[in-house]
Scaffold this motif. Structure first.
Motif, mmCIF file in Angstrom:
data_model
loop_
_atom_site.group_PDB
_atom_site.id
_atom_site.type_symbol
_atom_site.label_atom_id
_atom_site.label_comp_id
_atom_site.label_asym_id
_atom_site.label_seq_id
_atom_site.Cartn_x
_atom_site.Cartn_y
_atom_site.Cartn_z
ATOM 1 N N GLU A 163 36.495 40.173 36.426
ATOM 2 C CA GLU A 163 37.788 39.665 36.894
ATOM 3 C C GLU A 163 38.011 39.996 38.367
ATOM 4 O OE1 GLU A 163 42.428 40.601 36.001
ATOM 5 O OE2 GLU A 163 41.128 40.373 34.243
ATOM 6 N N GLU A 164 37.687 41.227 38.758
ATOM 7 C CA GLU A 164 37.840 41.635 40.158
ATOM 8 C C GLU A 164 36.885 40.853 41.063
ATOM 9 O OE1 GLU A 164 39.150 46.319 39.722
ATOM 10 O OE2 GLU A 164 37.033 45.768 39.443
ATOM 11 N N GLU B 273 35.731 37.807 40.564
ATOM 12 C CA GLU B 273 36.252 36.445 40.701
ATOM 13 C C GLU B 273 37.468 36.413 41.629
ATOM 14 O OE1 GLU B 273 34.873 33.530 39.836
ATOM 15 O OE2 GLU B 273 33.214 34.863 39.293
ATOM 16 N N LYS B 274 38.307 37.441 41.542
ATOM 17 C CA LYS B 274 39.483 37.520 42.418
ATOM 18 C C LYS B 274 39.044 37.667 43.877
ATOM 19 C CE LYS B 274 43.927 37.841 43.050
ATOM 20 N NZ LYS B 274 44.786 36.681 42.902
#
Length: 89
Positions: free
Chosen positions: A44-45, A47-48
């Motif tokens: 998630e990080e 992709e962010k």
């Protein structure tokens, strides 16, 4: 004028084949920049981070387009003004 340039960029230029090609190259560059950090970050990080870098790249691309159009218009104006002066000599 800025809104008009934004509209032209977002509605027309983004879909031009050369712009699409450049954007794919930017995506590849972002992937290479982020790759060393993938072990330290969650999916998630990661992709962010990619999303944030992409936004920075697209914002810079749009600003470059706007500045380029402004420069071209000013150059055209200066040339026309100069031609008018030369023709009146």
């Amino acid at each position: 004028m800025k809104d008009l340039l934004k509209k032209i960029y977002n509605d027309v230029l983004v879909y031009e084949s050369d712009v699409v090609k450049i954007n794919l190259q930017v995506d590849e560059e972002i992937n290479q920049l982020v790759e060393p950090y993938t072990k330290q970050l969650s999916d998630e990080e990661t992709e962010k981070l990619k999303e944030m870098l992409s936004i920075v790249g697209l914002t810079a691309e749009q600003a470059g387009f706007e500045n380029g159009v402004r420069f071209a218009v000013k150059l055209l104006y200066s040339l026309l003004k100069w031609l008018k002066q030369v023709n009146h000599l």
